[in-house]
Structure formats: C-alpha cells, structure tokens
Design an enzyme around this catalytic site. Structure first.
Site, PDB file in Angstrom:
ATOM      1  N   PRO A   1       1.046  -1.828  -0.077  1.00 56.90           N
ATOM      2  CA  PRO A   1       0.093   0.334   0.060  1.00 56.90           C
ATOM      3  C   PRO A   1       0.886   0.948   0.255  1.00 56.90           C
ATOM      4  O   PRO A   1       0.500   2.389  -0.116  1.00 56.90           O
ATOM      5  CB  PRO A   1      -0.934   0.001   1.076  1.00 56.90           C
ATOM      6  CG  PRO A   1       0.013  -0.505   2.405  1.00 56.90           C
ATOM      7  CD  PRO A   1       0.503  -2.336   1.064  1.00 56.90           C
TER       8      PRO A   1
ATOM      9  N   GLU B   1       2.024  -7.742   8.822  1.00 59.28           N
ATOM     10  CA  GLU B   1       2.629  -6.528   9.195  1.00 59.28           C
ATOM     11  C   GLU B   1       3.674  -6.534   7.685  1.00 59.28           C
ATOM     12  O   GLU B   1       4.235  -4.784   7.655  1.00 59.28           O
ATOM     13  CB  GLU B   1       2.876  -5.556  10.862  1.00 59.28           C
ATOM     14  CG  GLU B   1       2.150  -6.044  11.511  1.00 59.28           C
ATOM     15  CD  GLU B   1       0.906  -5.099  11.165  1.00 59.28           C
ATOM     16  OE1 GLU B   1       0.927  -4.085  11.202  1.00 59.28           O
ATOM     17  OE2 GLU B   1       0.374  -5.103  11.011  1.00 59.28           O
TER      18      GLU B   1
ATOM     19  N   ARG C   1      -2.538  -9.392 -20.643  1.00 50.79           N
ATOM     20  CA  ARG C   1      -4.170  -8.961 -21.386  1.00 50.79           C
ATOM     21  C   ARG C   1      -3.252  -8.746 -22.559  1.00 50.79           C
ATOM     22  O   ARG C   1      -4.074  -8.037 -24.024  1.00 50.79           O
ATOM     23  CB  ARG C   1      -4.986  -8.349 -21.221  1.00 50.79           C
ATOM     24  CG  ARG C   1      -6.536  -8.515 -20.514  1.00 50.79           C
ATOM     25  CD  ARG C   1      -6.921  -8.183 -20.217  1.00 50.79           C
ATOM     26  NE  ARG C   1      -7.266  -6.812 -21.095  1.00 50.79           N
ATOM     27  CZ  ARG C   1      -8.702  -7.920 -21.572  1.00 50.79           C
ATOM     28  NH1 ARG C   1      -9.198  -8.562 -21.282  1.00 50.79           N
ATOM     29  NH2 ARG C   1      -9.224  -6.472 -22.516  1.00 50.79           N
TER      30      ARG C   1
ATOM     31  N   ASP D   1      -9.703  -0.774 -24.494  1.00 48.82           N
ATOM     32  CA  ASP D   1     -10.801  -1.137 -23.210  1.00 48.82           C
ATOM     33  C   ASP D   1     -10.541   0.545 -22.687  1.00 48.82           C
ATOM     34  O   ASP D   1      -9.958   1.220 -23.149  1.00 48.82           O
ATOM     35  CB  ASP D   1      -9.110  -2.203 -22.016  1.00 48.82           C
ATOM     36  CG  ASP D   1      -9.552  -3.331 -22.320  1.00 48.82           C
ATOM     37  OD1 ASP D   1     -10.673  -3.833 -22.745  1.00 48.82           O
ATOM     38  OD2 ASP D   1      -8.948  -3.907 -21.487  1.00 48.82           O
TER      39      ASP D   1
END
Length: 246
Positions: free
Chosen positions: A85, A112, A150, A165
């Site tokens: 993150p 963690e 893809r 897309d």
C-alpha cells in the site's frame, strides 16, 4: 513472459493459474507462472517465516532470510516488485510498461509486511492497487498479471477488444449492449443496429467521452482531444443537460 511469485499461500496462485484466459495463455506458452513457496526456505522446524517486530507492537513481520533464499532459488529474477500500500498507484500506463518486460518477480507480503532490509536490498519497485489495505499481496499480484497478460501478444484472441479497454486511450470505455434489444421498454440505441459503421464509431466515441466526463472528469485533463472529440463531448454534455431538465 515469465512471472515468478514468492508467496506463503501458493494455493491462491495455483487456483488463479488454472482459470480462464490465464490458463489458456499458459497452455499456449505465451506466459509462464512460477510459484515459489517462501515457507520451503525457512530454517525453522515448523516452516515459520515470520516473527515479532522489533520495538514491540501488534502483528508479525516476514523475515529477511527465507525471502532472500527464495529469491536466490530463481535462475533469473528480472524486475522485482513488492506489492505494498506504500507503493506507487497502479495505472494502465504502468501495465503497458510492465508488459514490455520479459521476466517479473512478485513478492507478496502478509501480516505487517516484510523486514525493511528486504525492501532496501532485494526490491526494484513497490506497487499499490490503491489507497487501501488488503490482507496480502497475492490479490494485487493476480490483478497485475491479468492486466499485463492481456497486453501480451497471443494471450487474447480479439486484440481489438484490448485496444478499446477503458484507460487504454486515456478515457473510459463506451457502453455495451447485447440481446434482447428491448428490456421493459429500455431499448438498445438504434444506431447500433443501423449497420452504419461510421455512425456507430462516432456514437461510441461520444459515449466514451461522456462517460469519462461524468465518472472520471479528471482524466480529460490529461488527454489531448481532437477538434472532433471536443465537438462530440460538447454534444454529449448538451444532450445530458437537456435530458436532466425533462
């Protein structure tokens, strides 16, 4: 293209690899997915690869040594990515860049996270799916592999569908319809059944620009619109506002 995946939950990746177009891409030798179970490189009798964090605090941290040993087991590592993150947010532009790399190694964190020395010494880049936290890197890893595969020649039968897309050209995709053509009075736009391909393309471009204006207007700031695009967008906005007042 080779994807190496270092994880403590290899069964998640095994299931992912055996479904849909990823399975077909593997069978056609378009991509190869190499799963490395970090637990197999533990020096602990119980195959533990995590420990308490120095300084105290909640949660456990994945250790440096088993991750380093798992990395060293690879003949080549290519570009090494840690799913985190704290990484840079994943974009379609980034997917396009990654699709040009022959070999990528993903490290999937848990708990963690990983010992900071792993990030300092073994990782080339951190990538995040967005500003939120999930339990581990496997989900993010699978998302990236799908997106990159893809874009890999031979993985998708209809490459034109990839080119259209959302985000591929900087804007969102246009609406799509299929049978039946009438659902409770809500009909498919007539132009799509007209057979007039030029009119259909014009309608689709206008709807794509309109969808971007409504849902993700900030994207339009980064796209160079042609004079025709500007005209279509103005038409869409005028029609949208007219419908609001009806």
């Amino acid at each position: 293209m080779i994807f190496n995946i270092l994880t403590i939950f290899p069964e998640l990746i095994s299931t992912f690899s055996d479904v849909g177009f990823i399975k077909r891409a593997i069978s056609k030798n378009v991509i190869d997915i190499n799963i490395v179970n970090i637990r197999e490189y533990s020096d602990n009798i119980h195959n533990r690869v995590d420990d308490k964090t120095y300084g105290g605090g909640p949660g456990m941290v994945l250790q440096y040594l088993p991750i380093k040993s798992a990395m060293d087991s690879l003949q080549k590592k290519g570009h090494v990515i840690y799913l985190s993150p704290q990484g840079k947010i994943l974009t379609q532009e980034k997917m396009n860049t990654l699709s040009s790399i022959e070999e990528i190694t993903f490290l999937c964190g848990r708990y963690e996270g990983v010992d900071q020395r792993v990030l300092d010494e073994l990782i080339d880049e951190e990538i995040s799916l967005g500003d939120y936290v999930i339990s581990g890197g496997e989900t993010a890893c699978m998302a990236i592999i799908e997106g990159v595969t893809r874009l890999t020649p031979g993985a998708i039968d209809d490459i034109e569908s990839v080119n259209q897309d959302s985000f591929q050209n900087g804007i969102l995709d246009h609406p799509h319809y299929t049978r039946p053509d009438d659902i409770g009075g809500r009909k498919v736009p007539e132009v799509l059944s007209s057979g007039d391909h030029a009119s259909i393309e014009r309608w689709r471009k206008k709807q794509a620009l309109g969808a971007t204006w409504i849902k993700r207007p900030e994207l339009l700031k980064n796209v160079k619109l042609s004079k025709e695009d500007v005209k279509l967008l103005k038409e869409y906005i005028a029609e949208f506002k007219d419908n609001e007042h009806k």
